[in-house]
Design an enzyme around this catalytic site. Structure first.
Site, short mmCIF file in Angstrom:
data_model
loop_
_atom_site.label_atom_id
_atom_site.label_comp_id
_atom_site.label_asym_id
_atom_site.label_seq_id
_atom_site.Cartn_x
_atom_site.Cartn_y
_atom_site.Cartn_z
N GLU A 109 0.36 -1.40 -0.11
CA GLU A 109 0.19 0.04 0.11
C GLU A 109 0.79 1.18 0.18
O GLU A 109 1.58 1.56 0.49
CB GLU A 109 -0.62 0.03 1.64
N CYS B 34 -2.22 9.34 3.39
CA CYS B 34 -1.87 9.09 2.33
C CYS B 34 -2.75 9.16 1.51
O CYS B 34 -2.67 9.68 0.15
CB CYS B 34 -1.65 7.37 2.31
#
Ligand code: NAD
Length: 527
Positions: free
Chosen positions: A290, A324
């Protein structure tokens, strides 16, 4: 196993996780005292349940105040990783052979311990990475809920053991069984130091894998706390091993060690994609990476502009732009651009900057001197090639110069091909540009290699449908005042990226996550 302390805790919901909740702040204040009492100690790694000294220590100081030493942490070595992998391998037959119901009950106990210790952990996290009160508490409780959600998933799917068909021959019995891989490496980032360590580890463990865990060197304290709750919940020795240390040695050994059967990594594209490309050598292995984001918001001329400005401000600057999912580029239809910008600047000017342990402060420091330098370089470029209508400097009032505080910053007047619209900066800086149409906004939004989250503001349902049809991102939000591109909760918003933002197309806290830590075995028995 340590008894669960009966300390008062807050049930976290949308209604309770609010800055005007007096009970929350009273509990949090007590948590700060508990956290401060633990500062300055020496911490070891754990391999097979045994303490490990490592090759000297590294010191962790607070980004709030560089004079504040939080602790000294054993610096793990390649040898420690090799031994941890061996310990995890030795523990695998026992743990994978444990009934999944029992595994889930140990993990649920760990989740409850996290909730019991929520305030102390949140305060430690605030000291360690500079998250504000509500964000830190959210991270801690999300960890507990991720673990619970993965237990719920394995339960809802009967341990992923299902009868299959037999083409009318009653003497043939076939089952599809998902089984764990073996030893999983869990590598976590600094910015969700608990949720993105405990969540992936929880999924790997409930699935029956054993784990070697490497926390971020910017957040080793939270790594220790994760180890403690899993140990205290009764996880057998060797099932979860902790090796903190540098990416170049500890991380690289996890990447290269043949005994590691799968890896789950959350962090930057640079490290993650390299890991993705190099991890499997002799044969394929699962690599769940990720990675970063450059998350766009598009504001239509048909948007509620006040809502849009609030949503953008919260997502651009929440946790100092170090999510993020941070909203780092905004495309606004030309007729409403100036009014939107006026509202965004007004809201940005009201942000309170300072020690994030104080309830009145919303914006804390960035993580380290490198992040501060990245911010200053970006601002210098924006000043040279565009405009900086708000922010752009370090925040130094009231002793903030002892930490890494910078002002929330909006930049304008840059061409949409500029690198500030392209590179993930991971600082509180967002770039705003006018566009001629929603269509142009969508085209620019999708040009990025990153495809993690995206936001849209419009009161026109057909435009919303068009956005949902065309946007390339794993997590999308429409008309979200609470955050244009940020905010997700297990079982509510599955969270994962497409393209350069993630490798599997399956999201954390979602329906298809746990299965990634297992492989299918088709078992046919004939009477
Ligand atoms: P990072 O890539 O610098 O570090 C992540 C982890 O990798 C750390 O534990 C680090 O020590 C380790 N590491 C470093 N070099 C390594 C190597 N050679 N081999 C193996 N491991 C190594 O990331 P960071 O600065 O800690 O975190 C911020 C980044 O994470 C941002 O890019 C952010 O977008 C991303 N992120 C993504 C998600 C998501 O869900 N997609 C969530 C949070 C953060």
């Amino acid at each position: 196993m340590t008894a669960v302390a009966a300390s008062p805790r807050l049930k976290i919901t949308y209604a309770t996780l609010r800055n005007d909740n007096e009970e929350l702040h009273a509990l949090y204040d007590a948590g700060i005292d508990k956290a401060r009492a633990q500062l300055g100690e020496h911490h070891v790694n754990y391999v097979g349940g045994q303490p490990r000294q490592g090759e000297g220590e590294f010191e962790k100081r607070s980004p709030i105040d560089q004079d504040l030493v939080l602790g000294h942490f054993a610096k793990g070595t390649r040898q420690d990783v090799q031994d941890a992998v061996a310990a995890a391998k030795a523990a695998f037959p026992g743990w994978s052979g444990t009934r999944w119901q029992e595994r889930a009950s140990v993990l649920r106990r760990a989740a409850d311990l996290i909730s019991e210790r929520q305030m102390e952990f949140a305060a430690l996290m605030a000291l360690e990475v500079g998250k504000n009160r509500l964000e830190a508490l959210g991270d801690v409780e999300e960890t507990a809920d991720l673990i619970r959600y993965y237990c719920d998933q394995i339960e809802a799917n009967d341990g992923y053991d299902r009868a299959m068909g037999n083409l009318g021959d009653a003497s043939v019995h076939t089952r599809s069984v998902l089984r764990p891989y073996g030893v999983f490496a869990v590598i976590s980032p600094f910015n969700f130091p608990f949720a993105l360590a405990g969540g992936p580890a929880g999924a790997a463990l409930v699935a029956g894998n054993t784990v070697v865990f490497k926390p971020s060197s910017d957040a080793p304290f939270m790594g220790q706390k994760l180890y403690e709750v899993l140990r205290d919940a009764g996880l057998p020795d060797g099932v979860f091993n902790l090796v903190a240390g540098p990416g170049e040695s500890v991380g690289a050994e996890l990447q290269e060690n043949e005994g590691v059967d799968g890896v789950v990594f959350t962090g930057s594209f640079e490290v993650g994609f390299d890991l993705y490309k190099s991890f499997a050598r002799a044969y394929p292995k699962p690599v769940i990476v990720e990675m970063g984001g450059k998350n766009p918001a598009i504001v239509s001329r048909k948007a509620d502009l006040e809502e849009a400005a609030e949503g953008v401000m919260r997502s651009a600057f929440g946790f100092q732009g170090q999510k993020c999912s941070a909203n780092s580029r905004v495309y606004v239809e030309r007729p409403v651009h100036d009014e939107f910008l006026r509202l965004l600047l007004a809201k940005t000017s009201e942000i309170t900057i300072g020690d994030p342990l104080e309830r009145s402060n919303w914006l804390g420091p960035v993580i380290n001197a490198r992040a501060q330098a990245r911010y200053e370089n970006a601002v210098a470029e924006a000043r040279r090639e565009g405009e900086v209508p708000i922010g752009g400097d370090r925040a130094v009032h009231d002793g903030l110069d002892r930490g890494f505080f910078v002002q929330p910053t909006v930049v304008t007047g840059l061409p949409t091909q500029h690198r500030l619209f392209r590179d993930e900066l991971f600082v509180p800086l967002t770039a705003v540009a006018p566009v001629d149409s929603v269509d142009e906004g969508l085209r620019l939004a999708n040009e990025s290699a990153y495809a993690l989250t995206a936001g849209f503001f419009s009161e026109d349902r057909s435009e919303v449908d068009e956005f949902l049809r065309r946007i390339q991102a794993g997590v999308v939000y429409v008309n979200r005042r609470a955050g244009a591109t940020t905010g997700a909760w297990p079982g509510i918003q599955p969270f994962g990226g497409w393209k350069a933002s993630g490798s599997t197309g399956k999201a954390g806290g979602g329906l298809y996550y746990v299965q990634q830590f297992m492989r299918e075995q088709s078992q046919t028995i004939v009477d």
